[in-house]
Structures are given as C-alpha cells and as structure tokens.
Design an enzyme around this catalytic site. Structure first.
Site, PDB file in Angstrom:
ATOM      1  N   ASP A  80       0.746  -1.089  -0.041  1.00 14.18           N
ATOM      2  CA  ASP A  80       0.088  -0.122   0.144  1.00 14.18           C
ATOM      3  C   ASP A  80       0.871   1.391  -0.128  1.00 14.18           C
ATOM      4  O   ASP A  80       0.324   2.199  -0.751  1.00 14.18           O
ATOM      5  CB  ASP A  80      -0.950  -0.006   1.103  1.00 14.18           C
ATOM      6  N   CYS A 121       1.027  -7.998   4.559  1.00 12.39           N
ATOM      7  CA  CYS A 121       0.638  -6.767   4.508  1.00 12.39           C
ATOM      8  C   CYS A 121      -0.902  -6.616   4.399  1.00 12.39           C
ATOM      9  O   CYS A 121      -1.630  -7.684   4.210  1.00 12.39           O
ATOM     10  CB  CYS A 121       1.192  -5.919   3.261  1.00 12.39           C
ATOM     11  N   ASP A 122      -1.227  -5.667   4.360  1.00 10.33           N
ATOM     12  CA  ASP A 122      -2.731  -5.063   4.311  1.00 10.33           C
ATOM     13  C   ASP A 122      -3.881  -5.944   3.754  1.00 10.33           C
ATOM     14  O   ASP A 122      -4.499  -6.614   4.682  1.00 10.33           O
ATOM     15  CB  ASP A 122      -3.150  -3.853   3.765  1.00 10.33           C
ATOM     16  N   LYS A 123      -3.862  -6.168   2.549  1.00  4.52           N
ATOM     17  CA  LYS A 123      -5.275  -7.130   2.122  1.00  4.52           C
ATOM     18  C   LYS A 123      -4.769  -8.555   1.992  1.00  4.52           C
ATOM     19  O   LYS A 123      -5.720  -9.466   1.798  1.00  4.52           O
ATOM     20  CB  LYS A 123      -5.487  -6.510   0.374  1.00  4.52           C
ATOM     21  N   CYS A 193       5.068  -2.337   8.240  1.00 10.32           N
ATOM     22  CA  CYS A 193       5.228  -1.095   8.746  1.00 10.32           C
ATOM     23  C   CYS A 193       5.030  -0.985  10.089  1.00 10.32           C
ATOM     24  O   CYS A 193       3.748  -1.539  10.662  1.00 10.32           O
ATOM     25  CB  CYS A 193       4.722  -0.146   7.953  1.00 10.32           C
ATOM     26  N   GLU A 444      -7.065   4.225  -0.374  1.00 10.79           N
ATOM     27  CA  GLU A 444      -6.361   4.675   0.911  1.00 10.79           C
ATOM     28  C   GLU A 444      -5.856   6.130   0.675  1.00 10.79           C
ATOM     29  O   GLU A 444      -5.523   6.523  -0.416  1.00 10.79           O
ATOM     30  CB  GLU A 444      -5.232   3.870   1.465  1.00 10.79           C
ATOM     31  N   SER A 470      -5.466   5.039   5.275  1.00 14.56           N
ATOM     32  CA  SER A 470      -4.437   4.202   5.843  1.00 14.56           C
ATOM     33  C   SER A 470      -4.439   3.979   7.129  1.00 14.56           C
ATOM     34  O   SER A 470      -4.951   5.090   8.071  1.00 14.56           O
ATOM     35  CB  SER A 470      -2.971   4.737   5.461  1.00 14.56           C
TER      36      SER A 470
END
Length: 556
Positions: A80, A121-123, A193, A444, A470
């Site tokens: 992202d 990570c995110d998704k 992150c 985001e 985000s």
C-alpha cells in the site's frame, strides 16, 4: 480424518496424478502423508513480504518434523505504501478478492489436506483469512512479522513520518535535507510497517480470532523467535489436521466479538471495519459495523501506538503482546475465553501465566488512554449507513467540529488544494467518488491526511470521504461514508460551503441540510463517468458492495 488428497494420491485410480507428483521429486512416503499447502505471498516488491521465503522454509521444516508433506505455492500482494498516491492504490482493496480466490483455487484444484497461510501486508491477511473460512479445511496463519521502528535524532519513527515529511517540506516546516535523512532511516528493514497500521492490526486480530498462534501479530520480523514460531506453526497444522480441527470450529460470532474488543483496546486501523465483516461473511456470519459503537463503550483504549501514540509494535511485543492485552480484558470479565484456538487449546488455557510486562504500553482500565475504544461509527444525513473514524487518533479539540465544506471529486484535487494553501483552519474537506465503486477500489488516503498533518492543520481541519484511510492516518479523518457518492449517496449532493457537523462522541456526521434539500439535489444529480473503464477494476466496480458490508463482491 479422511484425506482430501486421496483424490489425487490413491494408488491405481490416481496413477496419472501420482506420476505428476513424482515429477516433483516426491516419494511414496511423502504421497502417503497428508499434503499441507503452504501459501506464501513472498515478493521482492514488498518489504513486508521480502522475508517470507525464510518463514516458508521454517514452516516446511515444522511440517516435515510432524510427519507430513509441505507443498508451497504463491499468491499476489500489493504494498500500500508504494501504491499510495497514484493509480496503484485503486488495486489494493480489490486485490483482497483475488487473493482469496487464488488460495481457494489452488487448494481445491490440488485436493490439499490443510493450509498454512503466510501473509504480512494489508489485503493479504484478510484475503487469506477469507479463503481459510471459505475452504474450511484445517488452516493456520503465520505472518512475516512487523518491521522495527526507525530512529531519527533519538526518536522512533516510521513510514507515517516520511509521508508527513513530504507535506512538511511543501509547507516550509522542514528542509529537503531533513526529509532525505528521514527517508533513509524510517523503514530499517523487512516487515510490515512498524505502527498499528492495517497490516499489523489484522495480524494481531488474527491471533484473537484464533487462527494465528500467540505472537503472530507482534514478534518482529527480524527476530529468531519469528522463525521458531513459523516452525511451531508447521508442526501445529499437522496436529490440527490429525484432530480434525477446522476454521469453522474456531471462528465463531463470539470470536469476532473478542476481536472487536481487542481492536478497541489497541486502537486498530479503521480498515478492520472493512475486513472483519468480509471475513465473517465467509464464515456465514453477518457482522454489522454498528457493533463498534456498542463495544467501544465497554472497552477503553489501552495501547497508544503509532499513528496515535509514540509506541510501536516492537514495544507491544516487549510488553507481552496480544496475549497480555487479552489478559487485561479477561481480568475484567470482558473476554469469552472458552473459545477454541489454533493452538488446540481454549483461550483460557493460552492465557495461563500471561502478564503485562510494561503497564505504560498496555495500560489497565484505571489508567486507560481514553475511556472509550479506538474506533467509532458515525451516522447522519450524509452517512445513513455509517462512516468510520479512528477516534483514538483525533485531537481533543476536533472531536466536535463544524465548518464549511470544501468539495473535491478526487484525492488528487484535494492534495493539490492542501499543498497550494487553499485549505484554511476550520474547513471540512470532502473527498467523494473514491468509494468501492467510485474509486474504484476505495483508495487509502494517506497523502491528504499526511499533507494536513505536515501543514500543521490536523488540529484544525477535518476530512470526510467515501474512500478510506491508511492505518497510518491520524486526525479527524472520517472514511467509509456509506452509501458512497457513486451509488447516489447523499455525499453526492453536497456543495461548496455547506456546513458539515461532526460530533464523534455523539456518533454523528451530518450536513446542515434538510432531507428535502438533499433529495432535491440528488434528483438533479448526474452520475459521473467511471474513472477506470477496462480490466479487472471495471468488473470489480460492477460487483462490489457497500463499505458498510465490507466491500465484498456482491455476486451470489
């Protein structure tokens, strides 16, 4: 437990399939053992995934130690941070569905007996969780772990610092030399992150749901303990297979309630309000975002982690991690500890002997950072289905605010206005046509929130959108407004200088307009042309549902 893999390994009937497996170098003994799929989202494009080859090797070692056969395959991922601020961010949320579908496809096409899922990570995390519940074969998640915080002039920093530094340069608050120094040290190595951003939020909540082993969300990527946990995951998936324990035996409505409670205590990313309902749907459950407002009243905000505080995930791990947060809730009789987990034990057993090792990082109720949980859902005449804000990251003076609307039909228009000095104290920025359909992909918006913070306006300016933020965003940033403008939601009716009223404690977001005025304006509304008219995103935009229901593909 009967093996799925007998469909492709049974002698005589499956001789052609066996021949193909032997082309991989598999022996008779390996074909007789359970076939454990290792879904690895390793990538040289994503810092959070660049170490997943090591995690996969450790998982496979654990599987072999337990007497089963590991077979690794891959899936996609989107960073992202790299995708932010350009067309790449349109694909981020949309990738969640591709990930879930690809895991399902490989697992079913090859008749795998069980799965170890390696996201970071995110998704990728929610996408893999969705697949696990859809498939309902024994499954376990082991993430790659969080990145360490960077150091700049004696202070811990992270990616958020770099985004805000860009705005700081444009506003004349810091020099280009300072930004270059920050850029060099903010992200010191592999891992997701370092703050309580979306990736780490979902990895932590995976523990609470029971599909990740204790430590999954917080052990830093660079520590040997992460490799040991991966080996343990490899051994444990074989145990789950042997006992016939499947995701549906672990993930219940009560497990999601536990996850939302820990979410409130941690102050997780607003994106959890998208992902938890989407994961629940795969379990045949409906998880309405209104639950957030019920739960936040009984669960105080106990951990002040970046972006709302100065601590990072490494500090949370040092303080006892997610088990310690759950222990605090258990001590207040606010956790259902009778639920089964991927350890093969109930939560109650997992929490035996657990204690908080730093009461500043994980506070008790009497010293909570805020007396209500980290997220809030706001409703009103421009958000009848709801909107979401990270209340824990909002300055006290912005919890209640009203001001004139500054209307933008894209993120780029809004960022340009901030950098050019057109946004003034008291304004309410409205960014519309950035929802699941309108974006498409519900981008985001770390760039505008960072620009507001970098310009020193995060205590004076609010931002509302049908897009999302985000996990690194802070300030009065209210997203997920539903129904979205592209679907003819009330946001499409707003005009420049309309007065927007925000009352976060009162759970309200509205425009100073009557229902008749909104209806009259919408009657004259002309739906804009789609921003992207071809490829995957065209199909995605035609199928995706409201953010209020998790932005899932509504095609059943």
């Amino acid at each position: 437990m009967k093996k799925n893999s007998e469909q492709v390994t049974k002698k005589i009937d499956s001789a052609p399939q066996r021949s193909l497996f032997k082309a991989l170098g598999l022996t008779e003994e390996e074909l007789e053992a359970p076939l454990i799929g290792i879904c690895n989202s390793f990538s040289e494009l994503i810092p959070g995934h660049s170490d997943l080859d090591k995690i996969a090797r450790a998982v496979k070692a654990g599987v072999r130690m337990a007497g089963a056969t590991p077979l690794e395959f891959g899936t996609i991922g989107v960073c992202d941070g790299i995708a932010m601020g350009h067309q790449g961010m349109h694909f981020s949320l949309a990738s969640r569905e591709l990930i879930a579908d690809s895991v399902e496809t490989v697992a079913r096409a090859h008749a795998l007996d069980a799965l170890v899922l390696i996201p970071n990570c995110d998704k990728v995390v929610p996408g893999m969780l969705m697949a696990a519940l859809r498939l309902n074969i024994p499954a376990l998640v082991i993430s790659g772990g969080p990145m360490l915080a960077g150091k700049y002039r004696g202070e811990n920093i992270d990616l958020k610092t770099v985004f805000e530094g860009v705005a700081g340069v444009k506003a004349g608050r810091i020099s280009e030399t300072e930004l270059a120094e920050i850029e060099e040290v903010a992200c010191p190595g592999c891992g997701s992150c370092a703050g309580m951003f979306t990736a780490n939020s979902m990895n932590c909540l995976t523990e609470v749901l029971g599909l990740g082993l204790p430590g999954n969300g917080t052990i830093p990527a660079v520590e040997a303990a992460r490799i040991r946990l991966a080996k343990q995951a490899g051994r444990q998936i074989v145990s789950l297979y042997q006992k016939g324990i499947k995701p549906a035996d672990i993930v219940s409505r009560e497990a999601f309630i536990n996850a939302l409670k820990v979410d409130m205590a941690l102050g997780c990313s607003t994106n959890t309000a998208l992902h938890l309902p989407a994961v629940a749907r795969e379990a045949g459950l409906e998880l309405k975002i209104d639950l957030i407002n019920e739960i936040k009243k009984e669960i105080p905000h106990l951990c002040s982690l970046s972006p709302s505080g100065s601590y990072h995930i490494q500090d949370l791990d040092r303080a006892g991690g997610i088990p310690a947060v759950m222990k605090v809730l258990q001590q207040h009789d606010l956790l259902d500890d009778e639920l089964l987990t991927a350890t093969g034990h109930k939560i109650q057993e997992n929490l035996e002997g657990v204690e908080v090792r730093d009461s500043e990082v994980i506070r008790n109720f009497d010293r909570a950072y805020h007396q209500t949980g980290g997220l809030a859902v706001l409703k009103g005449n421009i958000a009848p289905e709801g909107s979401v804000v990270k209340q824990a990251a909002v300055a006290e003076e912005m919890l209640v605010h009203q001001g004139p609307a500054r209307i933008f039909d894209s993120e780029e228009e809004a960022v340009s206005a901030i950098h050019s000095g057109r946004i003034k104290s008291g304004d309410v920025m409205v960014i519309r046509y950035e929802g699941p359909r309108g974006g498409p992909g519900m981008r985001e918006m770390l760039s505008p929130t960072s620009a507001i913070a970098g310009a020193g306006l995060d205590r004076e300016v609010a931002l509302i959108t049908d897009g999302r933020f985000s996990g690194a965003s802070r300030g009065a940033s209210i997203g997920h407004i539903s129904p979205e403008a592209m679907a003819g939601g009330p946001l499409a009716a707003l005009r420049e200088n309309d007065i927007i009223k925000i009352d976060i404690p009162g759970e309200s977001l509205s425009a100073d307009l009557t229902e008749a005025e909104i209806e009259s304006r919408l009657a004259d509304w002309e739906k804009p042309e789609p921003k992207i008219k071809d490829g995957y995103l065209r199909r995605y935009a035609s199928l995706v549902s409201s953010a209020a229901s998790g932005a899932v593909l509504d095609c059943y």
